[in-house]
Design an enzyme around this catalytic site. Structure first.
Site, PDB file in Angstrom:
ATOM      1  N   CYS A 101       0.860  -1.380   0.124  1.00 26.34           N
ATOM      2  CA  CYS A 101       0.104  -0.103  -0.085  1.00 26.34           C
ATOM      3  C   CYS A 101       0.855   1.317   0.090  1.00 26.34           C
ATOM      4  O   CYS A 101       0.372   2.181  -0.652  1.00 26.34           O
ATOM      5  CB  CYS A 101      -0.955  -0.055   1.267  1.00 26.34           C
ATOM      6  SG  CYS A 101       0.027  -0.143   2.714  1.00 26.34           S
TER       7      CYS A 101
ATOM      8  N   HIS B 202      -2.059   0.905   6.944  1.00 31.04           N
ATOM      9  CA  HIS B 202      -2.215   1.056   5.702  1.00 31.04           C
ATOM     10  C   HIS B 202      -1.873   2.470   5.316  1.00 31.04           C
ATOM     11  O   HIS B 202      -2.268   3.467   5.857  1.00 31.04           O
ATOM     12  CB  HIS B 202      -3.840   0.745   5.467  1.00 31.04           C
ATOM     13  CG  HIS B 202      -4.092   0.660   4.102  1.00 31.04           C
ATOM     14  ND1 HIS B 202      -3.607  -0.141   3.282  1.00 31.04           N
ATOM     15  CD2 HIS B 202      -5.155   1.097   3.181  1.00 31.04           C
ATOM     16  CE1 HIS B 202      -4.319  -0.081   1.992  1.00 31.04           C
ATOM     17  NE2 HIS B 202      -5.015   0.714   1.985  1.00 31.04           N
TER      18      HIS B 202
ATOM     19  N   ASN C 205      -8.133   4.665  -2.617  1.00 27.28           N
ATOM     20  CA  ASN C 205      -7.616   3.379  -2.092  1.00 27.28           C
ATOM     21  C   ASN C 205      -6.787   2.727  -3.308  1.00 27.28           C
ATOM     22  O   ASN C 205      -6.864   2.912  -4.149  1.00 27.28           O
ATOM     23  CB  ASN C 205      -8.627   2.737  -1.261  1.00 27.28           C
ATOM     24  CG  ASN C 205      -8.171   1.651  -0.085  1.00 27.28           C
ATOM     25  OD1 ASN C 205      -6.874   1.489  -0.244  1.00 27.28           O
ATOM     26  ND2 ASN C 205      -8.642   1.317   0.540  1.00 27.28           N
TER      27      ASN C 205
END
Length: 441
Positions: free
Chosen positions: A73, A365, A386
């Site tokens: 991520c 994250h 995202n």
């Protein structure tokens, strides 16, 4: 002092059972939780009413990326902020950089850093906490923004077409297991050579031999990174372009007006002293690149700098604890989304500081902020890009309430020009070195 009887007794159990049976409503709630689960039963419908996906300030973005079953991520968020600049300048809306390309070198550099760390700590026993931590986590696909900056600075970037994803880049568990076993075995060998008094030259030759083998593993898993490539594309106006035989570093320097030295990581970690600069040496695995540092300050500073950067048309990388108070399917992040304390009639609240120091909170994250809704000068909610594909949220985009930002956002990457006077002074301080197991690690 402990009482004489430190175990749960039969009389204790009788008391627990008696207390539970006092209220009939408890049995009703118990059935609901048993049938539907804690999250669904405690979810507050009212909390979603004001989270309308309309923002007063919103960047133009394209399709979301998908890291799939990997922990990349931090790298996806970095490349997503970069590609947004490229997409606007060159009119290529859904352009994507190759995460696999930089992932390859990430794992290679981490392997080298592991070997160097093994050599440095070889005089310490395996029971030493630093050594144990080193062998517990020899090489995985997690990372920090500064790691991505160092990788891009050293190796450049390539379009996704030049090095597409593979089975192993999208599902990293198998290759991570092989690398971990390989590195641990090599680490034991290096420690043995040092214990036997072998020369530095022998150690260097041995390490390079190990890295040759690591490189082969990575090529098998991810493919071999291109030394040069042809960049061919049509922009949104259907104009054709072809840039032949360009290297990854040339591509970065030619197509991106990006200087990572212009940026800083602002953190809000209240378990650490505020107005201090911190450094995480254990994760700075490219010595010539940017190191992992945090300018620790108030949460309002993170918000103000983020808004300033958004107003100038640039997305903001941020690190958060995405698993807390979130509905993945709906793409909703709200500190008021679940009423678990009310459900159990127990105070389950912990301060942000206590969550970090007890391990309840973590930077789990990284994503990108691409919009904000400001009402009467105050941010109400934020738009988040995202990297979980378009099946979650609104085509992959999440909505984050401002209270979730306050509670669960720990880092933002912003240009130094957006810092206030106080936060700017933090950068000139001597960095406080953090342990590898620090809450910000």
């Amino acid at each position: 002092m402990h009482a004489t009887n430190r175990d749960i007794s039969e009389s204790d159990l009788e008391e627990f059972q008696k207390e539970y049976g006092k209220s009939k409503i408890e049995r009703v709630v118990a059935r609901a939780v048993q049938k539907n689960g804690i999250a669904a039963t405690s979810e507050d419908y009212e909390a979603q009413k004001n989270l309308v996906r309309v923002f007063s300030l919103e960047l133009e973005t394209g399709k979301v990326s998908n890291q799939k079953n990997s922990g990349r991520c931090w790298l996806f968020a970095t490349l997503n902020t970069m590609r947004q600049q490229y997409a606007v300048k060159y009119k290529v809306k859904d352009f994507e950089l190759s995460e696999n390309y930089n992932s390859f070198y990430d794992r290679l550099e981490k392997a080298n850093h592991f070997y160097e760390s093994v050599i440095t700590t070889a005089s310490l026993p395996f029971s030493n906490r630093t050594v144990k931590n080193l062998f517990d986590f020899p090489d995985d696909d997690g990372g920090q923004w500064a790691n991505a900056a160092a990788l891009v600075g050293k190796y450049g970037v390539v379009p996704k077409a030049a090095m597409p994803e593979t089975f192993n880049s999208e599902k990293t568990s198998e290759v991570s297991e092989v690398l971990a076993r390989k590195l641990r075995k090599d680490g034991v060998s290096l420690r043995k050579l040092i214990a036997e008094g072998k020369t530095d030259k022998i150690l260097e030759t041995t390490k390079k031999g190990f890295l040759v083998e690591i490189y082969r593993i990575l090529v098998y898993a991810f493919g071999e990174p291109p030394v040069n490539f042809d960049f061919e594309y049509r922009n949104d106006d259907k104009q054709y372009f072809n840039d032949r035989n360009i290297t990854p570093k040339e591509f970065f320097e030619k197509y991106f007006e990006w200087d990572f030295a212009d940026y800083v990581c602002l953190s809000n970690a209240p378990d650490h002293k505020l107005n201090e600069l911190y450094e995480l040496p254990s994760q700075g695995y490219i010595h010539t690149g940017l190191q992992v540092t945090f300018a620790n300050t108030m949460i309002d500073s993170l918000k103000t700098a983020t808004i300033a950067q958004l107003k100038d048309g640039e997305a903001v990388w941020f690190g958060s604890d995405v698993g807390k108070d979130s509905n993945r399917k709906l793409g909703v992040l709200s500190a008021k989304l679940y009423k678990k304390s009310e459900l159990f009639d127990i105070d389950l609240n912990l301060s942000k500081s206590d969550r970090l120091r007890t391990g309840d909170g973590t930077v789990s994250h990284a994503m990108a902020i691409v919009g904000v809704d400001i009402v009467e000068g105050t941010p109400i909610k934020w738009k988040v890009e995202n990297s979980w594909g378009d099946k979650y949220g609104e085509k992959g985009y999440f909505i984050m309430s401002d209270d979730w930002f306050e509670q669960h956002v720990y880092e933002v990457i912003v240009k130094k020009q957006y810092l206030n006077e106080n936060d700017g002074k933090i950068l000139s301080k001597q960095a406080i070195k953090m342990d590898p197991w620090d809450s910000l690690a």
